[in-house]
Write an enzyme that holds these catalytic residues in place. Structure first.
Site, PDB file in Angstrom:
ATOM      1  N   ASP A 200      42.220 -10.772 -11.910  1.00 38.87           N
ATOM      2  CA  ASP A 200      42.611 -11.915 -12.978  1.00 38.87           C
ATOM      3  C   ASP A 200      43.516 -11.240 -14.134  1.00 38.87           C
ATOM      4  O   ASP A 200      43.015 -10.192 -14.957  1.00 38.87           O
ATOM      5  CB  ASP A 200      41.173 -12.294 -13.749  1.00 38.87           C
ATOM      6  N   ASP A 203      42.359 -11.264 -17.927  1.00 41.55           N
ATOM      7  CA  ASP A 203      41.092 -10.545 -18.384  1.00 41.55           C
ATOM      8  C   ASP A 203      41.635  -9.270 -18.233  1.00 41.55           C
ATOM      9  O   ASP A 203      41.087  -8.130 -19.123  1.00 41.55           O
ATOM     10  CB  ASP A 203      40.019 -10.711 -17.456  1.00 41.55           C
TER      11      ASP A 203
HETATM   12  C1  PRP Z   1      46.344 -17.428 -14.064  1.00 47.24           C
HETATM   13  C2  PRP Z   1      47.636 -16.915 -14.138  1.00 47.24           C
HETATM   14  C3  PRP Z   1      48.360 -18.223 -13.895  1.00 47.24           C
HETATM   15  C4  PRP Z   1      47.428 -18.910 -12.990  1.00 47.24           C
HETATM   16  C5  PRP Z   1      47.935 -18.822 -11.348  1.00 47.24           C
HETATM   17  O1  PRP Z   1      45.964 -17.893 -15.327  1.00 47.24           O
HETATM   18  O2  PRP Z   1      47.937 -16.282 -15.251  1.00 47.24           O
HETATM   19  O3  PRP Z   1      48.652 -18.838 -14.885  1.00 47.24           O
HETATM   20  O4  PRP Z   1      46.164 -18.261 -13.108  1.00 47.24           O
HETATM   21  O5  PRP Z   1      47.164 -19.468 -10.700  1.00 47.24           O
HETATM   22  P1  PRP Z   1      47.629 -20.905  -9.902  1.00 47.24           P
HETATM   23  O6  PRP Z   1      48.993 -20.443  -9.390  1.00 47.24           O
HETATM   24  O7  PRP Z   1      46.831 -20.953  -8.871  1.00 47.24           O
HETATM   25  O8  PRP Z   1      47.769 -22.089 -10.943  1.00 47.24           O
HETATM   26  P2  PRP Z   1      44.546 -18.550 -15.744  1.00 47.24           P
HETATM   27  O9  PRP Z   1      44.274 -19.954 -15.347  1.00 47.24           O
HETATM   28  O10 PRP Z   1      43.527 -17.736 -15.282  1.00 47.24           O
HETATM   29  O11 PRP Z   1      44.506 -18.503 -17.420  1.00 47.24           O
HETATM   30  P3  PRP Z   1      44.655 -17.295 -18.376  1.00 47.24           P
HETATM   31  O12 PRP Z   1      46.094 -16.768 -18.329  1.00 47.24           O
HETATM   32  O13 PRP Z   1      44.175 -17.839 -19.886  1.00 47.24           O
HETATM   33  O14 PRP Z   1      43.656 -16.322 -18.016  1.00 47.24           O
HETATM   34  N1  URA Z   2      45.114 -16.123 -11.616  1.00 49.22           N
HETATM   35  C1  URA Z   2      44.874 -14.523 -11.637  1.00 49.22           C
HETATM   36  O1  URA Z   2      45.052 -14.148 -12.647  1.00 49.22           O
HETATM   37  N2  URA Z   2      45.024 -13.864 -10.551  1.00 49.22           N
HETATM   38  C2  URA Z   2      44.888 -14.502  -9.206  1.00 49.22           C
HETATM   39  O2  URA Z   2      44.644 -13.676  -8.175  1.00 49.22           O
HETATM   40  C3  URA Z   2      45.010 -15.721  -9.239  1.00 49.22           C
HETATM   41  C4  URA Z   2      45.091 -16.555 -10.271  1.00 49.22           C
END
Ligand code: PRP
Ligand code: URA
Length: 209
Positions: A200, A203
């Site tokens: 992630d 995170d």
């Molecule tokens: C993650 C990442 C992208 C998204 C990608 O963000 O930074 O924005 O997931 O996934 P997708 O292509 O399936 O849409 P997240 O939603 O975890 O939010 P965050 O950056 O606030 O942790």
């Molecule tokens: N968002 C993340 O941060 N990691 C992944 O692998 C997919 C979505």
């Protein structure tokens, strides 16, 4: 059809390996993402137009070139896109920065928009949408749509790691937007995470897990 550019520069690939490594802690992860963003910005700006100027060196008059007044905008997708902003601004310090807040619903994997704040003149700017991860492609596609609805015309998408599934979605939804990545990985797992990926991104950048 939009094109996909994979930056295979050895420095980018080397640093990406340590970004992926689960034993890399938050501080080092953040520093490496920042450095890779700078290196990717160097590659992505190859097509910036130049114009002629004349300067005086200590020795003589010299015809030389400078970047012609191209307006650039960076649009990080919150949160994780924030980790790449400063690295790009090191090379393009005059760029304006807009923010699009999206999170991925953990059940449906659909993007949920919660914040949009953009430069007023986005229709005149070359915009680079930034997010470390292109997984299902839902977030990137929604961000690009949100920008187009507000007048954006010239868009690029820059990510660290993309899954083939996400590339396909962006290419289908936004055939005018070229995609710039450091790696295209194998696939998504059942939770929509990129395999092997880096986990992630938000995170790991902010130390929230
Ligand atoms: C993650 C990442 C992208 C998204 C990608 O963000 O930074 O924005 O997931 O996934 P997708 O292509 O399936 O849409 P997240 O939603 O975890 O939010 P965050 O950056 O606030 O942790
Ligand atoms: N968002 C993340 O941060 N990691 C992944 O692998 C997919 C979505």
């Amino acid at each position: 059809m939009s094109r996909v550019y994979v930056f295979d520069h050895p420095l980018i690939q080397h640093k990406l390996t340590f970004i992926r490594d689960k034993n890399t802690g938050t501080k080092e992860f953040r520093e490496l993402v920042d450095e890779v963003a700078t290196l990717m910005a160097y590659e992505i700006t190859r097509d910036l137009p130049l114009e002629d100027t004349v300067i005086e060196t200590p020795v003589s008059t010299c015809r030389a070139r400078v970047i012609s007044g191209k307006k650039v905008g960076l649009i990080p997708i919150l949160r994780a896109g924030l980790g790449m902003v400063d690295g790009i601004l090191k090379l393009i310090p005059a760029a304006k920065v807009g923010h699009i807040g999206l999170y991925r619903d953990p059940e449906t994997l659909q993007p949920v928009e919660y914040y949009v704040k953009l430069p007023t003149d986005i229709e005149e700017r070359d915009l680079i949408v930034i997010d470390p991860m292109l997984a299902t492609g839902g977030s990137a596609s929604a961000a690009l749509t949100a920008l187009k609805q507000r007048g954006a015309k010239n868009l690029k998408l820059m990510c660290l790691i993309a899954a083939p599934e996400g590339i396909k979605v962006v290419q289908e939804d936004h055939p005018d937007v070229d995609i710039y990545v450091a790696a295209v990985d194998e696939k998504l797992n059942d939770h929509g995470y990129i395999v092997p990926g880096l986990g992630d991104a938000g995170d790991r950048l902010f130390g929230t897990k």
